[in-house]
Design a protein around this motif. Structure first.
Motif, short mmCIF file in Angstrom:
data_model
loop_
_atom_site.label_atom_id
_atom_site.label_comp_id
_atom_site.label_asym_id
_atom_site.label_seq_id
_atom_site.Cartn_x
_atom_site.Cartn_y
_atom_site.Cartn_z
N GLN A 162 0.83 -1.20 0.00
CA GLN A 162 0.00 0.00 0.00
C GLN A 162 0.87 1.25 0.00
OE1 GLN A 162 -0.54 -2.84 1.79
NE2 GLN A 162 -2.47 -2.71 2.94
N ILE A 163 1.92 1.24 0.81
CA ILE A 163 2.82 2.40 0.90
C ILE A 163 3.48 2.65 -0.45
CG2 ILE A 163 4.94 3.29 1.95
CD1 ILE A 163 4.09 1.68 4.52
N ALA A 164 4.02 1.60 -1.08
CA ALA A 164 4.68 1.74 -2.38
C ALA A 164 3.69 2.25 -3.44
CB ALA A 164 5.29 0.41 -2.81
N ARG A 165 2.47 1.71 -3.42
CA ARG A 165 1.46 2.13 -4.41
C ARG A 165 1.12 3.60 -4.23
NH1 ARG A 165 -2.67 -0.96 -2.89
NH2 ARG A 165 -1.66 -2.77 -3.85
N LEU A 169 1.57 6.83 -6.79
CA LEU A 169 0.44 7.67 -7.18
C LEU A 169 0.74 9.15 -6.89
CD1 LEU A 169 -2.57 5.52 -5.88
CD2 LEU A 169 -2.06 6.07 -8.27
N LYS A 170 1.33 9.42 -5.72
CA LYS A 170 1.60 10.80 -5.32
C LYS A 170 2.68 11.44 -6.21
CE LYS A 170 0.79 14.21 -2.49
NZ LYS A 170 -0.54 14.82 -2.42
N ARG A 171 3.70 10.66 -6.56
CA ARG A 171 4.80 11.24 -7.35
C ARG A 171 4.40 11.51 -8.79
NH1 ARG A 171 8.80 5.91 -7.40
NH2 ARG A 171 8.06 5.03 -9.38
N LYS A 172 3.26 10.96 -9.23
CA LYS A 172 2.74 11.31 -10.56
C LYS A 172 2.24 12.75 -10.56
CE LYS A 172 1.36 6.72 -12.19
NZ LYS A 172 0.20 5.81 -12.46
N GLU A 173 1.76 13.21 -9.41
CA GLU A 173 1.28 14.58 -9.27
C GLU A 173 2.45 15.56 -9.18
OE1 GLU A 173 -1.26 14.80 -5.86
OE2 GLU A 173 -2.35 12.97 -6.38
N LYS A 174 3.42 15.21 -8.34
CA LYS A 174 4.62 16.05 -8.17
C LYS A 174 5.71 15.23 -7.49
CE LYS A 174 5.14 18.92 -4.67
NZ LYS A 174 5.99 18.14 -3.74
N GLU A 175 6.97 15.66 -7.65
CA GLU A 175 8.08 14.98 -7.01
C GLU A 175 7.93 15.06 -5.49
OE1 GLU A 175 12.82 14.83 -7.81
OE2 GLU A 175 12.06 16.78 -7.14
N ILE A 185 2.18 10.34 3.33
CA ILE A 185 1.80 9.23 2.46
C ILE A 185 1.74 7.92 3.26
CG2 ILE A 185 2.51 7.81 0.48
CD1 ILE A 185 3.89 10.41 -0.61
N ILE A 186 2.75 7.70 4.08
CA ILE A 186 2.81 6.47 4.88
C ILE A 186 1.64 6.40 5.85
CG2 ILE A 186 4.16 5.19 6.61
CD1 ILE A 186 6.68 6.58 5.31
N GLU A 187 1.36 7.52 6.53
CA GLU A 187 0.27 7.54 7.51
C GLU A 187 -1.08 7.23 6.87
OE1 GLU A 187 0.79 11.37 9.40
OE2 GLU A 187 1.80 10.43 11.12
N LYS A 188 -1.27 7.71 5.64
CA LYS A 188 -2.54 7.45 4.93
C LYS A 188 -2.61 6.02 4.40
CE LYS A 188 -3.13 12.29 3.65
NZ LYS A 188 -2.88 13.30 2.61
N SER A 189 -1.47 5.33 4.38
CA SER A 189 -1.42 3.97 3.82
C SER A 189 -1.65 2.89 4.88
CB SER A 189 -0.04 3.72 3.17
OG SER A 189 0.25 4.70 2.20
N ILE A 190 -1.57 3.27 6.14
CA ILE A 190 -1.69 2.29 7.24
C ILE A 190 -3.01 2.49 7.96
CG2 ILE A 190 -0.66 1.51 9.42
CD1 ILE A 190 2.06 2.38 8.35
N PRO A 191 -3.81 1.43 8.09
CA PRO A 191 -5.10 1.55 8.80
C PRO A 191 -4.90 2.08 10.22
CG PRO A 191 -4.91 -0.58 7.70
CD PRO A 191 -3.57 0.08 7.59
#
Length: 309
Positions: A162-165, A169-175, A185-191
């Motif tokens: 989930q973290i890698a995905r 996704l985020k780096r497609k928007e910006k570096e 990103i990590i916090e949003k990836s972990i339940p």
């Protein structure tokens, strides 16, 4: 530079090295020189201490911390190259080597280095700032599969996919440029129910740091090479902070010790097993409860000691 942390298992390391006053000792992970200062105190003016570190800033701080000692040689390098370093110094054998693996307290204290998941700093994580690979490159240029594998293997993070995905996704928007962006990103990836075991970014940051600094892959060979550099009765002390590190160190020490296959009732070995010495610590030494309370960094530490024949 003010040194805020005590060296991990300092007394155990000094005792484990069995320092001879006129001996030659190597601190392969010099850092702020906490361990080295105690080693230097135990040497006379014919003894020698060689301090190795990948970090030029740490070397500068160590020189300041050790300025009262004249018998110290400073080397900007990596302990993985110990054979080359000692060859260049024209030293064949040493009496002891200390490796305190992982990120140093000195580097953690320097928030702008990007090792910490607290605050907002550049994604760097290089122990050697002269190298090209940074955490920013890993996060923005590795494939989703590479990121997932690294975070799982080096961080033992169960939500690595989930973290890698979400990183991709985020780096497609910006570096992704800062530690705070990565933490978000990590916090949003972990339940939410799985965020009780320490900071949610701890394992991922550890994994990326290990990848940036290539901390695991060479370690097995490094331990064998360190043992080959020891003089008779010389000792290698290694502090690890991660199960992969500890596994590599243990495997190398077992290999160096060799395994006799003779029946136990024989008075001496006849199978021809070769040994370079013996493992002093049948089980690793752990920090005392008091030390773990005083220094949180020591909680996962393990010390293994090998003595050369």
């Amino acid at each position: 530079m003010e040194f805020k942390h005590k060296p991990v298992m300092l007394n155990e390391c000094i005792e484990g090295l069995k320092i001879k006053q006129n001996g030659i000792y190597v601190d392969g992970t010099l850092g702020g020189a906490g361990h080295s200062k105690e080693i230097a105190k135990n040497l006379n003016n014919t003894g020698n201490l060689i301090g190795i570190d990948r970090d030029l800033e740490a070397l500068k701080a160590a020189k300041e911390n050790l300025k009262e000692f004249q018998n110290v040689t400073y080397v900007h390098g990596n302990h993985d190259e110990i054979l080359k370093i000692l060859d260049e110094l024209k030293i064949e054998r040493v009496d002891g080597i200390l490796l305190d693996l992982g990120v140093s307290s000195y580097q953690l204290d320097e928030k702008n280095r990007g090792f910490s998941y607290l605050g907002e700093n550049d994604l760097d994580m290089r122990m050697d700032k002269t190298q090209s690979l940074t955490a920013k490159k890993v996060v923005n240029e590795y494939t989703e599969e590479e990121l997932s594998n690294i975070i799982y293997e080096y961080g033992e993070e169960r939500f690595s996919r989930q973290i890698a995905r979400n990183i991709c996704l985020k780096r497609k928007e910006k570096e992704i440029e800062t530690t705070k962006e990565l933490v978000d990103i990590i916090e949003k990836s972990i339940p939410r129910k799985n965020k009780k075991d320490g900071h949610p970014a701890k394992r991922t940051f550890q994994a990326i740091r290990i990848e940036v600094n290539n901390e695991i892959k060479p370690l097995y060979n490094t331990i064998l090479e360190c043992i080959s550099c020891l003089d008779q009765k010389g000792r290698l002390c290694v502090i690890t902070f991660h199960s992969l590190e500890d596994r590599a160190v243990k495997k190398a020490m077992v290999e160096a010790q060799g395994k006799c296959t003779c029946p136990p009732d024989l008075p001496y070995c006849v199978c021809g097993a070769e040994t370079k010495g013996r493992i002093i610590t049948r089980k690793p030494i752990l920090p005392t409860n008091d030390e773990q309370e005083e220094n949180s960094r020591s909680k996962s530490a393990k010390l293994r000691i090998f003595e050369r024949e």
